[in-house]
Design an enzyme around this catalytic site. Sequence first.
Site, short mmCIF file in Angstrom:
data_model
loop_
_atom_site.label_atom_id
_atom_site.label_comp_id
_atom_site.label_asym_id
_atom_site.label_seq_id
_atom_site.Cartn_x
_atom_site.Cartn_y
_atom_site.Cartn_z
N LYS A 95 0.88 -1.19 0.00
CA LYS A 95 0.00 0.00 0.00
C LYS A 95 0.91 1.24 0.00
O LYS A 95 1.41 1.65 1.03
CB LYS A 95 -0.89 -0.10 1.23
CG LYS A 95 -1.67 1.08 1.75
CD LYS A 95 -2.35 2.01 0.83
CE LYS A 95 -2.53 3.35 1.55
NZ LYS A 95 -1.90 4.46 0.86
N ASN B 143 4.78 9.73 12.62
CA ASN B 143 4.52 9.17 13.96
C ASN B 143 3.03 9.06 14.23
O ASN B 143 2.58 8.10 14.85
CB ASN B 143 5.16 10.06 15.02
CG ASN B 143 6.64 9.84 15.07
OD1 ASN B 143 7.33 10.12 14.10
ND2 ASN B 143 7.13 9.29 16.15
N VAL C 202 0.48 8.45 12.24
CA VAL C 202 -0.12 7.26 11.64
C VAL C 202 0.53 6.00 12.21
O VAL C 202 -0.14 5.03 12.56
CB VAL C 202 0.00 7.30 10.10
CG1 VAL C 202 -0.48 5.99 9.49
CG2 VAL C 202 -0.77 8.47 9.54
N GLU D 164 9.03 2.70 11.06
CA GLU D 164 10.10 3.69 10.94
C GLU D 164 9.41 5.03 10.73
O GLU D 164 8.72 5.22 9.73
CB GLU D 164 11.01 3.36 9.75
CG GLU D 164 12.03 2.28 10.05
CD GLU D 164 13.02 2.66 11.14
OE1 GLU D 164 13.25 3.86 11.38
OE2 GLU D 164 13.54 1.74 11.77
N GLU E 194 9.04 17.76 13.67
CA GLU E 194 9.52 17.48 12.32
C GLU E 194 8.82 18.41 11.33
O GLU E 194 7.59 18.47 11.30
CB GLU E 194 9.23 16.02 11.96
CG GLU E 194 9.85 15.62 10.63
CD GLU E 194 9.56 14.17 10.24
OE1 GLU E 194 8.38 13.77 10.32
OE2 GLU E 194 10.49 13.46 9.86
P1 NDP Z 1 2.06 9.19 6.49
O1 NDP Z 1 2.20 8.63 7.85
O2 NDP Z 1 1.06 10.25 6.26
O3 NDP Z 1 1.71 8.02 5.44
C1 NDP Z 1 2.49 6.86 5.32
C2 NDP Z 1 1.66 5.75 4.69
O4 NDP Z 1 0.64 5.36 5.61
C3 NDP Z 1 0.93 6.17 3.42
O5 NDP Z 1 0.89 5.08 2.53
C4 NDP Z 1 -0.46 6.48 3.94
O6 NDP Z 1 -1.47 6.42 2.95
C5 NDP Z 1 -0.62 5.38 4.95
N1 NDP Z 1 -1.69 5.59 5.94
C6 NDP Z 1 -2.19 6.77 6.38
N2 NDP Z 1 -3.19 6.53 7.29
C7 NDP Z 1 -3.30 5.19 7.41
C8 NDP Z 1 -4.13 4.33 8.15
N3 NDP Z 1 -5.07 4.80 9.00
N4 NDP Z 1 -3.99 2.99 8.03
C9 NDP Z 1 -3.06 2.48 7.20
N5 NDP Z 1 -2.23 3.25 6.44
C10 NDP Z 1 -2.35 4.58 6.55
O7 NDP Z 1 3.54 9.65 6.05
P2 NDP Z 1 3.97 10.43 4.75
O8 NDP Z 1 3.62 9.64 3.54
O9 NDP Z 1 3.50 11.84 4.86
O10 NDP Z 1 5.58 10.38 4.88
C11 NDP Z 1 6.34 11.30 5.57
C12 NDP Z 1 6.77 10.73 6.91
O11 NDP Z 1 7.52 9.53 6.72
C13 NDP Z 1 7.70 11.66 7.69
O12 NDP Z 1 7.28 11.73 9.02
C14 NDP Z 1 9.06 10.96 7.60
O13 NDP Z 1 9.92 11.24 8.67
C15 NDP Z 1 8.65 9.52 7.59
N6 NDP Z 1 9.72 8.70 7.05
C16 NDP Z 1 10.48 7.94 7.92
C17 NDP Z 1 11.56 7.19 7.47
C18 NDP Z 1 12.38 6.36 8.41
O14 NDP Z 1 13.09 5.48 7.96
N7 NDP Z 1 12.33 6.61 9.71
C19 NDP Z 1 11.92 7.19 6.05
C20 NDP Z 1 11.06 8.01 5.22
C21 NDP Z 1 10.00 8.73 5.71
P3 NDP Z 1 -2.01 7.77 2.24
O15 NDP Z 1 -0.87 8.34 1.49
O16 NDP Z 1 -3.10 7.28 1.38
O17 NDP Z 1 -2.47 8.68 3.35
#
Ligand code: NDP
Length: 516
Positions: A198, A253, A255, A273, A408
């Site tokens: 996903k 964090n 989500v 992560e 962040e």
């Molecule tokens: P999000 O948490 O918004 O989304 C991550 C994924 O989770 C997306 O596919 C999203 O879908 C999905 N999602 C959202 N809500 C749900 C739910 N209720 N149930 C299941 N899946 C869900 O993160 P971002 O995409 O905005 O990414 C940025 C973040 O990622 C930053 O905080 C960054 O620090 C972190 N990150 C961490 C890394 C690490 O290794 N520590 C590496 C890279 C990024 P949808 O897009 O449809 O909302």
Amino acid sequence: MQWKPAVQSSATKILNSKLQPNREAMNTYRNFINGEWFEGSSKSVNNINPANTDDVIGTVKQATREEAKRAVEAAAASFAGWRSTPAPARGRIVARAARLLEENKEELAKILTHEEGKTLSESRGELQRSINVAEFCAGESRRMNGETIQSELPANFAYTIKQPLGVVACVTPWNFPVAIPIWKIAPALVAGNTVVFKPATLTPATAVRIVELFAEAGIPPGVLNLVLGSGSEAGDEIINHPAVKAISFTGSNEVGIRLYNDASRRGAKVQCEMGGKNPVVVLEDADLDLAVESTAQGAFGSSGQRCTATSRAVVVNDIADEFVERIAKRAGTMRIGDGMDPKTEMGPSVDEGQFKTVLQYIDIGREDGATLVCGGSRATGNGLDKGFFVNPTVFDHVTPDMRIAREEIFGPVLSVLRVKDFDEAMRVANDTEFGLSSSIFSNDAPRIFRFVDEIETGMTHINSPTTGGEAHIPFGGIKGTGIGDREQGSTALDFYTELKVVYVDYTGRKREGNLY
Ligand code: NDP
């Protein structure tokens, strides 16, 4: 169904013929469930170029909850065949996918830049990392070893075997939409799990292309499924489905913690992560040219949209004026623009939401009393007006309690925190809920190694940026950033396998004495 690892099984041929309609209609992104490409039945979402919002790249009709459920069911049905396929045969398919990624590297890099905004050179770097990870994981398929353990008893021994978990959900963010899916999907498949992938709603084009290449590599129907749907509907359905035994999540964090709470309540294994607030510590004996250039790369590269981005520079007073002057000068020379232009050093924020968040944090920094040294606004003119461009921004005299030092931002915003000495630098660097990456600039070995011992991050760098990583080296954070096993490297398969212990008694006799 038992899958036979033929080079071109009939299933693969059918699959390949079904790829064509998807390739021809490149601007309509489809889900991939049980080897079939199809449009979802939920709402349509456009894929928009963040460098030019007039440019609608494509559209997705998203998957419904029901369609997401079908993906999980397909993965569950194909598990028995896939787990009984020898690991080296599974690895061969992943190796083939790695070769296809290599052959299609330039095309994928362009798709990535087009939909996510990072520069073409950054996209090529991400592709190379993805190829490396896939190659590494394919090799691991020949090293799925356990250990043989001597027993306390004569004519007895024990050994361990690694076994797959079942259906694994890979939930990924938009900021590394090729590398992160690959570093989850490749080890999950090599370990013998079936996958429901996903991706983030913002990056469907790269997700589709990755899955197409795995299908072309010969992945059997149902073993890898792609669900293009919203997190709150399709994503929620997947992570709460009882057949999903493990969830590997990268994202925010907010989500991640919610998902962890939901999934762990039903006993599913979870790896998260999440965010970062990564510091560089710059001491008075640092090579300042190196510190400034590396901090600029870490803070402004990928428009600050890396989880490992440098967002805090903790600088000792003696050199702080010079550091701030030089980093501001460097920020001012950054060439901002469309990532497709080879001269561009920094692209746009990924979408309007992220763009507004960055500008809001800049306002918060000002209101909280930090000194704005450069940037602090939307970048306009020179063809930038239709994109989500923010000027590289540096705040000085930031204090540890300010929100721009704690939260962040995920944009090209650097906070400089001045400290009197190394001890205070350590306290300030560790004063955060996050624990992903860090770095130190110094030439003093005792202080460098004290930093390594005391810094509370999962990864740290010496005299280099907070960003970067290699396929064969574990990756991940501690504290509020990471939950569960590390990804990649020697630990890549840990999350995706269970360890079974086998006791062997070849005495052929009833056991005497104490049994415990
Ligand atoms: P999000 O948490 O918004 O989304 C991550 C994924 O989770 C997306 O596919 C999203 O879908 C999905 N999602 C959202 N809500 C749900 C739910 N209720 N149930 C299941 N899946 C869900 O993160 P971002 O995409 O905005 O990414 C940025 C973040 O990622 C930053 O905080 C960054 O620090 C972190 N990150 C961490 C890394 C690490 O290794 N520590 C590496 C890279 C990024 P949808 O897009 O449809 O909302």
